[in-house]
Enzyme design. Structure first.
Site, PDB file in Angstrom:
ATOM      1  N   HIS A  62       8.827   3.691  -7.415  1.00 44.83           N
ATOM      2  CA  HIS A  62       8.342   3.281  -6.086  1.00 44.83           C
ATOM      3  C   HIS A  62       6.858   3.548  -5.833  1.00 44.83           C
ATOM      4  O   HIS A  62       6.110   2.614  -5.549  1.00 44.83           O
ATOM      5  CB  HIS A  62       9.166   3.953  -4.978  1.00 44.83           C
ATOM      6  CG  HIS A  62       8.501   3.886  -3.640  1.00 44.83           C
ATOM      7  ND1 HIS A  62       8.610   2.791  -2.825  1.00 44.83           N
ATOM      8  CD2 HIS A  62       7.657   4.739  -3.009  1.00 44.83           C
ATOM      9  CE1 HIS A  62       7.881   2.984  -1.740  1.00 44.83           C
ATOM     10  NE2 HIS A  62       7.294   4.170  -1.826  1.00 44.83           N
ATOM     11  N   HIS A 121      11.038   9.187  34.495  1.00 45.24           N
ATOM     12  CA  HIS A 121      10.178   8.023  34.651  1.00 45.24           C
ATOM     13  C   HIS A 121       8.740   8.379  35.031  1.00 45.24           C
ATOM     14  O   HIS A 121       7.929   7.501  35.251  1.00 45.24           O
ATOM     15  CB  HIS A 121      10.781   7.056  35.687  1.00 45.24           C
ATOM     16  CG  HIS A 121      11.923   6.268  35.140  1.00 45.24           C
ATOM     17  ND1 HIS A 121      12.973   6.863  34.482  1.00 45.24           N
ATOM     18  CD2 HIS A 121      12.173   4.933  35.121  1.00 45.24           C
ATOM     19  CE1 HIS A 121      13.834   5.927  34.100  1.00 45.24           C
ATOM     20  NE2 HIS A 121      13.367   4.739  34.465  1.00 45.24           N
ATOM     21  N   GLU A 125      10.690  -2.754  23.775  1.00 43.64           N
ATOM     22  CA  GLU A 125       9.249  -2.496  23.923  1.00 43.64           C
ATOM     23  C   GLU A 125       8.515  -2.522  22.576  1.00 43.64           C
ATOM     24  O   GLU A 125       7.414  -3.060  22.469  1.00 43.64           O
ATOM     25  CB  GLU A 125       9.017  -1.148  24.622  1.00 43.64           C
ATOM     26  CG  GLU A 125       9.460  -1.089  26.076  1.00 43.64           C
ATOM     27  CD  GLU A 125      10.960  -0.825  26.218  1.00 43.64           C
ATOM     28  OE1 GLU A 125      11.638  -0.582  25.188  1.00 43.64           O
ATOM     29  OE2 GLU A 125      11.471  -0.854  27.357  1.00 43.64           O
ATOM     30  N   SER A 182       9.681  -5.872  38.427  1.00 42.48           N
ATOM     31  CA  SER A 182       8.993  -4.648  38.848  1.00 42.48           C
ATOM     32  C   SER A 182       7.533  -4.625  38.429  1.00 42.48           C
ATOM     33  O   SER A 182       6.689  -4.083  39.144  1.00 42.48           O
ATOM     34  CB  SER A 182       9.672  -3.412  38.236  1.00 42.48           C
ATOM     35  OG  SER A 182      11.022  -3.381  38.581  1.00 42.48           O
ATOM     36  N   HIS A 199       1.672   1.795  -5.536  1.00 44.25           N
ATOM     37  CA  HIS A 199       3.099   1.472  -5.633  1.00 44.25           C
ATOM     38  C   HIS A 199       3.341   0.321  -6.600  1.00 44.25           C
ATOM     39  O   HIS A 199       3.231  -0.847  -6.212  1.00 44.25           O
ATOM     40  CB  HIS A 199       3.631   1.100  -4.250  1.00 44.25           C
ATOM     41  CG  HIS A 199       3.419   2.171  -3.216  1.00 44.25           C
ATOM     42  ND1 HIS A 199       2.191   2.410  -2.637  1.00 44.25           N
ATOM     43  CD2 HIS A 199       4.283   3.075  -2.681  1.00 44.25           C
ATOM     44  CE1 HIS A 199       2.308   3.424  -1.774  1.00 44.25           C
ATOM     45  NE2 HIS A 199       3.566   3.843  -1.787  1.00 44.25           N
TER      46      HIS A 199
HETATM   47  C1  TPP Z   1       7.160   3.446   9.604  1.00 41.53           C
HETATM   48  C2  TPP Z   1       7.018   3.969   8.219  1.00 41.53           C
HETATM   49  N1  TPP Z   1       7.676   5.081   7.869  1.00 41.53           N
HETATM   50  C3  TPP Z   1       7.557   5.591   6.629  1.00 41.53           C
HETATM   51  C4  TPP Z   1       6.737   5.003   5.720  1.00 41.53           C
HETATM   52  C5  TPP Z   1       6.541   5.620   4.338  1.00 41.53           C
HETATM   53  N2  TPP Z   1       7.161   4.755   3.326  1.00 41.53           N
HETATM   54  C6  TPP Z   1       6.443   3.925   2.565  1.00 41.53           C
HETATM   55  S1  TPP Z   1       7.421   2.949   1.613  1.00 41.53           S
HETATM   56  C7  TPP Z   1       8.826   3.647   2.214  1.00 41.53           C
HETATM   57  C8  TPP Z   1      10.199   3.183   1.861  1.00 41.53           C
HETATM   58  C9  TPP Z   1      10.310   2.489   0.609  1.00 41.53           C
HETATM   59  O1  TPP Z   1      11.467   1.753   0.527  1.00 41.53           O
HETATM   60  P1  TPP Z   1      11.400   0.167   0.493  1.00 41.53           P
HETATM   61  O2  TPP Z   1      10.857  -0.297   1.762  1.00 41.53           O
HETATM   62  O3  TPP Z   1      12.746  -0.293   0.115  1.00 41.53           O
HETATM   63  O4  TPP Z   1      10.347  -0.145  -0.630  1.00 41.53           O
HETATM   64  P2  TPP Z   1      10.560  -0.068  -2.220  1.00 41.53           P
HETATM   65  O5  TPP Z   1      10.797   1.373  -2.571  1.00 41.53           O
HETATM   66  O6  TPP Z   1      11.730  -0.894  -2.534  1.00 41.53           O
HETATM   67  O7  TPP Z   1       9.286  -0.545  -2.760  1.00 41.53           O
HETATM   68  C10 TPP Z   1       8.511   4.641   3.125  1.00 41.53           C
HETATM   69  C11 TPP Z   1       9.519   5.471   3.816  1.00 41.53           C
HETATM   70  C12 TPP Z   1       6.055   3.845   6.119  1.00 41.53           C
HETATM   71  N3  TPP Z   1       5.236   3.201   5.310  1.00 41.53           N
HETATM   72  N4  TPP Z   1       6.231   3.340   7.356  1.00 41.53           N
END
Ligand code: TPP
Ligand code: MG
Length: 480
Positions: A261, A473, A411, A384, A26
């Site tokens: 990205h 539950h 949680e 609980s 990335h």
């Molecule tokens: C919980 C989770 N869901 C999905 C992903 C896959 N994923 C990696 S980066 C991203 C989103 C990217 O957007 P952003 O956080 O704004 O990063 P940018 O593109 O600006 O680098 C996703 C959905 C992940 N890493 N974690």
């Protein structure tokens, strides 16, 4: 190119080159967030690259773990035990530079990130630990625990529910030494965040009780510097600095779009980006001597800061020997001698059957008499789950020395916050809820276990025969 631009481009293009050589990763976030990371690491972050485990260091979390190349670049340049060759081996089997930062593998990585939102909540746990320890051990003229928790958080981090849960608790607890820089680049994988994420994030965080700074130009070093200064002066609220940035900054055909990205720019585009930003070196992984020298000052600064702290500890030890001894026990993570005194034969006299949660609560209370570092609580189910520590106080704005933590009905954040507390050190955290709600905290439990963190997860009501609450539950799938 100004001096600052040289340093920032050094950080930026090391990350870009690492991604390009790996042919995966990335590049976009590191390119846009390099300026804010530079300002934070050069001017604020208290750390010693030569001793990544110094207790009173500031914690830095890259919550957007996919931007890992940025962190590795910073770690190498500031002089952690991470040679340049590791950046050349980015994302390769056996390297110390995996796709997403992994705690325990790479010196200077404070927590494992990648699943978005987790790092955000880990930081809240670290700030709770700092607050708890500082309230227990600092004395007038002796601030032996005194550090910030910083993070870079992304759009994705702030979309995830776990960060909302954690932010709400952090605001309620007024964790003022928590400072997050929001890489507000308006882009996530599927494109413009306007398609899914249109709320006013600033207003949202204000409502949580945070100090919101900005939006500022997150690529302007002075603006970032001033914003962090303001964040530090607030003694009452955590701070969110909204930094407007451009993903993939410098790449003429990709910047500002989803294309920047999650895939390498390509040789040609890397060259164009370097040209555009005035980076004259043709070869990859070039680190100008001047930039390395400048960024490596972190080692000298860090050594000095740590040795000042050691002197302070010396004075503290002679003024407050008993406190110093207890602090050292807490920080060591060792169980004190006789920690299990009173457990032997505890139930021998019981004539009637006893619910396991009752027995667990008795054990917890006996252990907490000896184990000072035991701190935890439940997601609003303590009566609980029987997890209240009697006469141990409740952690909150009126008493930061309390051992009972009210997580609220959260949680997921509870799990991640507890990991943050364990990662910080000085605390042995526990959490509690019904087994059926384990599903709500699963991602956090999974990461705690990957990081081999000592978090005690207590799950009660583990029987399908739990009575009148009915099928919603009954932990059938959890037991299966
Ligand atoms: C919980 C989770 N869901 C999905 C992903 C896959 N994923 C990696 S980066 C991203 C989103 C990217 O957007 P952003 O956080 O704004 O990063 P940018 O593109 O600006 O680098 C996703 C959905 C992940 N890493 N974690
Ligand atoms: Mg983004």
């Amino acid at each position: 190119m100004t001096q600052d631009e040289l340093y920032i481009n050094t950080i930026r293009f090391l990350a870009v080159d690492a991604v390009q050589k790996a042919n995966s990763g990335h590049p976009g976030a590191p390119m846009g967030a390099a300026p804010m990371a530079y300002v934070l690491w050069q001017h604020f972050l208290k750390h010693n690259p030569c001793d990544a485990s110094w207790v009173d260091r500031d914690r830095f979390i890259l919550s957007a773990g996919h931007a890992s190349a940025l962190l590795y670049s910073l770690l190498y340049l500031t002089g952690y035990d991470l040679p340049l060759d590791e950046l050349k081996n980015f994302r390769q089997w056996g390297s110390k530079t995996p796709g997403h930062p992994e705690f325990g593998l790479t010196p200077g990585v404070e927590t494992t990130t990648g699943p978005l939102g987790q790092g955000f909540a880990n930081g809240v746990g670290m700030a709770i630990a700092e607050k708890w320890l500082s309230e227990h051990y600092n004395r007038p003229g002796h601030k032996v625990i005194d550090h910030y928790t910083y993070a870079i958080v992304s759009d994705g981090d702030l979309m995830e529910g776990v960060s909302s849960e954690a932010a709400s608790l952090a605001g309620t607890l007024r964790l003022s030494k928590l400072i997050y820089l929001y890489d507000d680049n308006n882009i996530s994988i599927e494109g413009d965040t306007d398609i899914t994420f249109t709320e006013d994030v600033g207003q949202r965080f204000s409502a949580y009780g945070w100090q919101v700074i900005g939006p500022i130009d997150g690529m302007d070093t002075d603006s970032v510097y001033n914003a962090i200064k303001i964040a530090q002066t607030d003694q009452d609220h955590p701070s969110l600095v909204i930094c407007k940035t451009i993903i993939g900054y410098g790449s003429p055909n990709r910047q500002g779009t989803g294309l920047a990205h999650g895939e390498p720019l390509g040789e040609e585009e890397v060259e164009l980006a370097k040209q555009r930003l005035g980076w004259l070196y043709k070869e990859p992984f070039i680190v100008p001597t001047e930039a390395l020298k400048h960024l490596r000052q972190a080692q000298e600064r860090g050594r000095k800061q740590q040795s000042e702290w050691q002197n302070q500890m010396k004075k503290y030890r002679s003024a407050y020997p008993e406190e110093a001894r207890r602090l050292e026990v807490d920080l060591s993570g060792d169980l004190p001698d006789g920690w299990d005194k009173g457990l032997d034969g505890l139930f021998l006299k019981e004539e009637k059957p006893m619910a396991t949660r009752e027995a667990s609560g008795m054990v917890l209370n006996i252990v907490s008499q000896k184990v000072h570092a035991l701190v935890g609580g439940s997601a609003d189910l303590a009566p609980s789950t029987k997890t209240t520590l009697k006469e141990k106080g409740h952690f909150g704005v009126d008493n930061y020395r309390g051992h009972n933590l009210h997580f609220g009905v959260r949680e997921h954040a509870m799990g991640a916050i507890a990991s943050g507390m364990a990662l910080h050190g000085g605390i042995i955290p526990y959490t509690a809820t019904f087994l059926v709600f384990y599903d709500y905290m699963r991602p956090a439990v999974r990461l705690a276990s990957m990081m081999k963190q000592r978090v005690i997860f207590i799950f009660t009501h583990d029987s399908v025969g739990l009575g009148e609450d009915g099928p919603t539950h009954q932990p059938i799938e959890q037991l299966a």
